[in-house]
Structure formats: structure tokens, C-alpha cells
Design an enzyme around this catalytic site. Structure first.
Site, PDB file in Angstrom:
ATOM      1  N   VAL A  12      56.582   4.102  45.089  1.00 41.79           N
ATOM      2  CA  VAL A  12      57.065   5.049  44.079  1.00 41.79           C
ATOM      3  C   VAL A  12      55.960   6.052  43.703  1.00 41.79           C
ATOM      4  CG1 VAL A  12      58.161   5.295  41.824  1.00 41.79           C
ATOM      5  CG2 VAL A  12      58.648   3.267  43.204  1.00 41.79           C
ATOM      6  N   VAL A  41      45.328   5.524  41.039  1.00 40.90           N
ATOM      7  CA  VAL A  41      44.553   4.285  41.170  1.00 40.90           C
ATOM      8  C   VAL A  41      45.281   3.339  42.122  1.00 40.90           C
ATOM      9  CG1 VAL A  41      43.966   2.177  39.911  1.00 40.90           C
ATOM     10  CG2 VAL A  41      43.293   4.373  38.999  1.00 40.90           C
ATOM     11  N   LYS A 100      60.186  -2.702  35.241  1.00 37.71           N
ATOM     12  CA  LYS A 100      61.198  -3.461  34.472  1.00 37.71           C
ATOM     13  C   LYS A 100      60.660  -4.799  33.977  1.00 37.71           C
ATOM     14  CE  LYS A 100      62.279  -4.011  39.060  1.00 37.71           C
ATOM     15  NZ  LYS A 100      62.646  -3.152  40.150  1.00 37.71           N
ATOM     16  N   GLY A 127      66.945   2.481  39.170  1.00 40.07           N
ATOM     17  CA  GLY A 127      66.192   3.498  39.910  1.00 40.07           C
ATOM     18  C   GLY A 127      66.522   4.937  39.539  1.00 40.07           C
ATOM     19  N   GLY A 180      64.057  -4.600  55.350  1.00 44.57           N
ATOM     20  CA  GLY A 180      63.161  -4.242  54.250  1.00 44.57           C
ATOM     21  C   GLY A 180      63.863  -4.173  52.904  1.00 44.57           C
ATOM     22  N   GLU A 183      62.612  -9.038  49.925  1.00 48.96           N
ATOM     23  CA  GLU A 183      61.211  -9.460  50.076  1.00 48.96           C
ATOM     24  C   GLU A 183      61.144 -10.755  50.878  1.00 48.96           C
ATOM     25  OE1 GLU A 183      58.641  -7.807  48.687  1.00 48.96           O
ATOM     26  OE2 GLU A 183      59.960  -6.331  47.761  1.00 48.96           O
ATOM     27  N   LYS A 198      66.629  -5.669  33.983  1.00 45.88           N
ATOM     28  CA  LYS A 198      67.276  -4.377  33.712  1.00 45.88           C
ATOM     29  C   LYS A 198      68.313  -4.531  32.603  1.00 45.88           C
ATOM     30  CE  LYS A 198      66.451  -3.271  38.526  1.00 45.88           C
ATOM     31  NZ  LYS A 198      67.003  -3.345  39.878  1.00 45.88           N
TER      32      LYS A 198
HETATM   33  N1  LIG Z   1      60.199   0.522  44.987  1.00 38.88           N
HETATM   34  C1  LIG Z   1      61.311   0.770  44.310  1.00 38.88           C
HETATM   35  O1  LIG Z   1      62.340   1.137  44.891  1.00 38.88           O
HETATM   36  C2  LIG Z   1      61.337   0.607  42.817  1.00 38.88           C
HETATM   37  C3  LIG Z   1      62.518   0.901  42.100  1.00 38.88           C
HETATM   38  C4  LIG Z   1      62.525   0.808  40.711  1.00 38.88           C
HETATM   39  C5  LIG Z   1      61.394   0.385  40.053  1.00 38.88           C
HETATM   40  N2  LIG Z   1      60.264   0.069  40.762  1.00 38.88           N
HETATM   41  C6  LIG Z   1      59.086  -0.378  40.027  1.00 38.88           C
HETATM   42  O2  LIG Z   1      58.034   0.550  40.238  1.00 38.88           O
HETATM   43  C7  LIG Z   1      56.791  -0.150  40.244  1.00 38.88           C
HETATM   44  C8  LIG Z   1      56.064   0.176  41.549  1.00 38.88           C
HETATM   45  O3  LIG Z   1      56.828  -0.283  42.644  1.00 38.88           O
HETATM   46  P1  LIG Z   1      56.421   0.062  44.154  1.00 38.88           P
HETATM   47  O4  LIG Z   1      57.564  -0.360  44.982  1.00 38.88           O
HETATM   48  O5  LIG Z   1      55.933   1.461  44.244  1.00 38.88           O
HETATM   49  O6  LIG Z   1      55.210  -0.959  44.373  1.00 38.88           O
HETATM   50  P2  LIG Z   1      54.112  -0.949  45.526  1.00 38.88           P
HETATM   51  O7  LIG Z   1      54.571  -0.156  46.687  1.00 38.88           O
HETATM   52  O8  LIG Z   1      53.690  -2.351  45.727  1.00 38.88           O
HETATM   53  O9  LIG Z   1      52.892  -0.144  44.856  1.00 38.88           O
HETATM   54  C9  LIG Z   1      52.078  -0.683  43.869  1.00 38.88           C
HETATM   55  C10 LIG Z   1      50.796   0.122  43.822  1.00 38.88           C
HETATM   56  O10 LIG Z   1      50.000  -0.342  42.747  1.00 38.88           O
HETATM   57  C11 LIG Z   1      48.693  -0.603  43.208  1.00 38.88           C
HETATM   58  N3  LIG Z   1      48.130  -1.681  42.404  1.00 38.88           N
HETATM   59  C12 LIG Z   1      48.707  -2.885  42.143  1.00 38.88           C
HETATM   60  N4  LIG Z   1      47.897  -3.629  41.368  1.00 38.88           N
HETATM   61  C13 LIG Z   1      46.800  -2.872  41.144  1.00 38.88           C
HETATM   62  C14 LIG Z   1      45.605  -3.086  40.440  1.00 38.88           C
HETATM   63  N5  LIG Z   1      45.363  -4.218  39.832  1.00 38.88           N
HETATM   64  N6  LIG Z   1      44.674  -2.092  40.431  1.00 38.88           N
HETATM   65  C15 LIG Z   1      44.890  -0.936  41.079  1.00 38.88           C
HETATM   66  N7  LIG Z   1      46.030  -0.670  41.772  1.00 38.88           N
HETATM   67  C16 LIG Z   1      46.950  -1.624  41.805  1.00 38.88           C
HETATM   68  C17 LIG Z   1      48.848  -0.970  44.665  1.00 38.88           C
HETATM   69  O11 LIG Z   1      47.644  -0.734  45.354  1.00 38.88           O
HETATM   70  P3  LIG Z   1      47.486  -1.160  46.918  1.00 38.88           P
HETATM   71  O12 LIG Z   1      48.482  -0.325  47.668  1.00 38.88           O
HETATM   72  O13 LIG Z   1      46.111  -0.817  47.242  1.00 38.88           O
HETATM   73  O14 LIG Z   1      47.798  -2.619  46.974  1.00 38.88           O
HETATM   74  C18 LIG Z   1      49.960   0.008  45.077  1.00 38.88           C
HETATM   75  O15 LIG Z   1      49.403   1.270  45.379  1.00 38.88           O
HETATM   76  C19 LIG Z   1      57.114  -1.626  40.048  1.00 38.88           C
HETATM   77  O16 LIG Z   1      57.003  -1.959  38.700  1.00 38.88           O
HETATM   78  C20 LIG Z   1      58.560  -1.725  40.487  1.00 38.88           C
HETATM   79  O17 LIG Z   1      59.270  -2.770  39.861  1.00 38.88           O
HETATM   80  C21 LIG Z   1      60.214   0.175  42.119  1.00 38.88           C
END
Ligand SMILES: NC(=O)c1ccc[n+]([C@@H]2O[C@H](COP(=O)([O-])OP(=O)(O)OC[C@H]3O[C@@H](n4cnc5c(N)ncnc54)[C@H](OP(=O)(O)O)[C@@H]3O)[C@@H](O)[C@H]2O)c1
Length: 421
Positions: A12, A41, A100, A127, A180, A183, A198
Site C-alpha cells: 500500500v 520508512v 484495521k 479497502g 496470492g 496468506e 472492520k
Molecule cells: N494490502 C492490502 O490490500 C491492504 C488493504 C487494506 C488495508 N491494508 C493495511 O495496510 C497496512 C499495510 O499493508 P501492506 O499490505 O502494504 O503491508 P506490507 O506490504 O507488508 O508492507 C508493510 C511495510 O511496512 C514496513 N515495516 C513493517 N514493520 C516495520 C518496522 N518495524 N519498521 C520499519 N518498517 C516496517 C515493511 O518493511 P519491509 O518491506 O522492509 O519488511 C513494509 O515496507 C496494514 O495495516 C494492512 O492491514 C492493506
């Protein structure tokens, strides 16, 4: 110029940076100011993110940077983002989050800490669908009678395949993982926990209910069998994993579970990974919201909309109300007091008199049968008995199931599914 810091440049976060850059013209026109990402970050600095922003592995570079106006939290987790969001708010920065899980556990504390500082979270629920905006803004004239929705795309994809193609749960889970959608550990999705986070967020805005996932009824899709799917089809139902919030005269029902719903209803027609939420207001009637519940760009679309709203000065109180809703008096109804229709499946001896024993047992608890089906297929001298009930209390159904288990003519596990009409 408004400067953004992104905590977490993953699926995201990278999409947010990309949209802010590539759609900068329309965003500036709508916000009235230029919006740029100052830094992001991540954990792993050596990984390519496909975006040209300055990266750090130290969250303090964002939450403590006096030049950053808005912190966007997209890292996931609960306690670590809580501390960082808290710090950002204490430093006077506006916050946008899609998290969430963070809100399912800490939304009321964060509301308190935020005070008049904007804390927006449109992307946290369904989303890209603007359901938070609908509840916080568009429907504010209404008492909300119910919210009912498909809030998890993974399980909807799986159920669609199970119903339309007769796929078995294990097969389709494997396929969803390969694509994908699910998980490696799918429990969060298939167990209903993601949808419960949610639902809790929506219930806070609609009813002011301060509950945590542990407080509400959550059941996943793992136990649905081909027999249940066949029964649903035969009786004109679809099976969907629904998040349901319903105001009753005794309190608010909050529950997530596989649900049989009439095939003719709009929500029943929502297939695949899509999400849909129906909200019934006392004045507006039913309104319906449909779209992509996940995915980088769809989710980032909601994140950027929140950023624009903050820049425009368009934010209200975090949960959408300045005083206790409904006189501050709405309570979460206990699980036993939920009232709905039920479907039951059990295996019984293929002998005369068995049906009478089962129906008598139901009578004892004041439960009446609405429809019944006996499957001719005999295993070990047993037949499958499937039936639906008229509306009754969850506590009564639980007592009836316990009583069935004690009957000698009943064998194995008894399955139950709730029906919403
Ligand atoms: N993906 C979706 O479709 C979706 C939909 C709705 C809501 N969300 C929400 O949006 C959020 C992000 O989701 P995502 O799918 O984008 O997750 P993601 O792809 O796993 O990305 C998470 C990012 O956060 C970084 N990160 C995690 N812990 C960290 C820490 N301690 N210090 C620094 N960086 C850190 C990770 O770094 P690294 O890459 O280096 O590990 C990665 O860049 C979540 O809360 C999720 O529930 C996601």
C-alpha cells in the site's frame, strides 16, 4: 506545500507514493496545495520499492521530523504502530492509517489522544470502498439500523468457488494461496478475524460500541461442507462470510460468521474478491457500497483521499461524533441473546421415530422448524438430516444442540449456520 512521511513502504505504501506522484495535478487541484512525500520508512533498506522516495529504517525520522505535516501509517501490526501513531499525534502531526488491527484494539485511546488533530482511516475497512466516509459524513442524519457486509475478499473468493464450481475448501484454499489472495497462514482471513476488525470499526462509528474482537461472535468458513453448499443452493440461499451489526431493542448485535442469505439479495450477487457493505438508515433506507476491498492501488486510493481531506480541512471527530451516540446508551448484546434463523445439519439413524425425537427435542426449547431435508445417502446406516428454523435465540439453539448430542439416534458432529433474510 504539505509534506508526508510514510511508515511502511510495502504494497500500500508504495502505491500511495506512486499515486501522489503520478496524479499530483488532480490531487493539488482538489486539495488546494501541493502534496509531496518527504520520506518513507521500511525494515529492509536494500529491497527495491519501485518508488523514488528517500527511505530510512528509523521511524523516528518521520514521527519526530518537524517538517512532516502528515504521517501515513502503513506498516501493519498493533502495538508498534500504536506507539508511533501516538507519538506522531503528540508531536501535532495529522495521521492517516489503513491499519484495521490497530484500530480494532486502540481506536478509542487514539481518538482521545488525537483530540482535534485529524486521524483518518478510510482504507482500514473494505479497502477502496468509501464506507467510513459514508458513515462519518453521508449518513449522519440517520439512526443506523444495520450494517451487513462482505468485508474479506479472500473468503468471498473461496466461497464463490465452492458454491459456483463445487470446489472443496482445502482445494480452493490452496488455489487462493497460489494466487496470492490468501496468506501462508490463512487463519486471519478464513477464521473471520480480519472481517471482525472492520466490523468493530464500523460499529464504533454507527453505534459508539467500544468492543474488542474477543468480545464478539467470530466464526470462520473452515467447517462449511459440500452438503451445506448443496442445501443452500436447493433452498435458494448463497453462503457468505458476513460482518453484521444490528441495532435491536435490547442492544447491538455484532457478529462475523458464514451466513445463508437469499440468492436474490444484492449482497448474494457479490462474487470473487470483491467487497460490499449494505447500511440501513432509519431515514435513507438501504444504501449499498461495492468495490475492491484490498490491493495496493485500491487501498492507496482511500489513503490519498484521507490526505486530501486533511489538507482541505475536511475532517471531523475521528469516530464521527462529538457527544455519546444514542444518549450514550447502546450496549453490545451478548452472544447468547443474538436472534436469527438457523440451519442445522446432523447425522441420524435411518429408522422410524427418529424424526419425531429430533423435532420433540426442538419443541422443548421452543424452536420451530421452517424447512427440512433428509438426504437419501446412507452411511453406516445413518442419514443426513438438514433443517432450518424460524427465528430463535442463539442460547436456545446451543441448548438444543447439546440435547441432540445426548440422543442415541444422533451421531457425529452437528453443524449450525445462521441465516439472514
Ligand atoms: N494490502 C492490502 O490490500 C491492504 C488493504 C487494506 C488495508 N491494508 C493495511 O495496510 C497496512 C499495510 O499493508 P501492506 O499490505 O502494504 O503491508 P506490507 O506490504 O507488508 O508492507 C508493510 C511495510 O511496512 C514496513 N515495516 C513493517 N514493520 C516495520 C518496522 N518495524 N519498521 C520499519 N518498517 C516496517 C515493511 O518493511 P519491509 O518491506 O522492509 O519488511 C513494509 O515496507 C496494514 O495495516 C494492512 O492491514 C492493506
Amino acid at each position: 506545500m504539505i509534506k508526508i512521511g510514510i511508515l511502511g513502504v510495502g504494497t500500500v505504501g508504495a502505491s500511495v507514493a506512486n499515486i501522489l506522484e503520478t496524479n499530483a495535478d488532480i490531487i493539488e487541484a482538489r486539495a488546494g496545495k501541493k502534496i509531496v512525500v518527504k520520506a518513507g520508512v521500511v525494515k529492509n533498506l536494500s529491497k527495491d520499492r519501485g518508488v523514488s522516495i528517500t527511505l530510512s529504517d528509523n521511524p523516528s525520522d518521520i514521527v519526530d521530523d518537524p517538517e512532516i505535516d502528515i504521517v501515513v501509517e502503513l506498516m501493519g501490526g498493533v502495538e508498534e504502530p500504536y506507539e508511533l501513531v501516538k507519538k506522531a499525534l503528540q508531536n501535532g502531526k495529522a495521521v492517516v492509517t489503513a491499519n484495521k488491527a490497530l484500530l480494532a484494539y486502540h481506536r478509542y485511546e487514539l481518538q482521545e489522544i488525537a483530540g482535534n488533530i485529524p486521524l483518518m482511516y478510510e482504507a482500514s475497512t473494505a479497502g477502496g470502498i468509501p464506507i467510513i466516509g459514508a458513515l462519518r459524513n453521508g449518513l449522519t442524519a440517520n439512526h443506523i439500523e444495520s450494517i451487513q457486509g462482505i468485508m474479506n475478499g479472500t473468503t468471498n473468493y473461496m466461497l464463490t468457488k465452492m458454491i459456483n464450481e463445487g470446489a472443496l475448501y482445502d482445494e480452493i484454499l490452496k488455489e487462493a494461496q497460489e494466487l496470492g489472495y490468501a496468506e501462508a497462514d490463512p487463519t486471519f482471513d478464513v477464521g473471520g478475524f480480519d472481517a471482525s476488525h472492520k466490523l468493530l470499526i464500523l460499529a464504533s462509528i454507527a453505534y459508539g460500541i467500544d468492543a474488542k474482537p474477543e468480545d464478539i461472535l467470530i466464526e470462520g468458513i473452515q467447517k462449511i461442507t459440500a452438503t451445506d453448499v448443496d442445501f443452500a443452493k436447493e433452498f435458494g440461499y448463497e453462503i457468505k462470510l458476513l460482518g453484521i451489526a444490528k441495532k435491536t431493542k435490547n442492544g447491538v448485535e455484532l457478529r462475523v460468521h458464514p451466513t445463508m442469505i437469499p440468492s436474490s439479495s444484492m449482497i448474494a450477487k457479490v462474487d470473487g474478491v470483491m467487497n460490499a457493505v449494505s447500511v440501513v438508515g432509519d431515514r435513507v433506507g438501504e444504501t449499498m457500497y461495492y468495490g475492491a476491498g484490498a490491493g495496493g492501488d485500491a487501498t492507496a486510493s482511500a489513503v490519498v483521499a484521507d490526505i486530501i481531506d486533511i489538507v482541505r480541512g475536511n475532517h471531523g471527530p475521528m469516530l464521527g461524533y462529538k457527544k455519546g451516540l444514542e444518549g450514550g446508551g447502546l450496549e453490545l448484546l451478548s452472544k447468547e441473546n443474538i436472534t436469527t434463523n438457523y440451519y442445522l445439519r446432523m447425522e441420524v439413524d435411518d429408522q422410524p421415530g427418529v424424526l419425531a425425537k429430533v423435532t420433540n427435542s426442538l419443541d422443548t426449547f421452543g424452536i420451530s422448524i421452517e424447512s427440512m431435508l433428509q438426504k437419501p445417502h446412507v452411511e453406516d446406516g445413518h442419514v443426513k438430516l438438514l433443517f432450518t428454523t424460524h427465528k430463535c435465540q442463539e442460547a436456545k439453539i446451543e441448548e438444543a444442540i447439546l440435547a441432540f448430542k445426548k440422543l442415541e439416534c444422533v451421531h457425529g458432529k452437528i453443524a449450525m449456520m445462521r441465516i439472514e433474510k
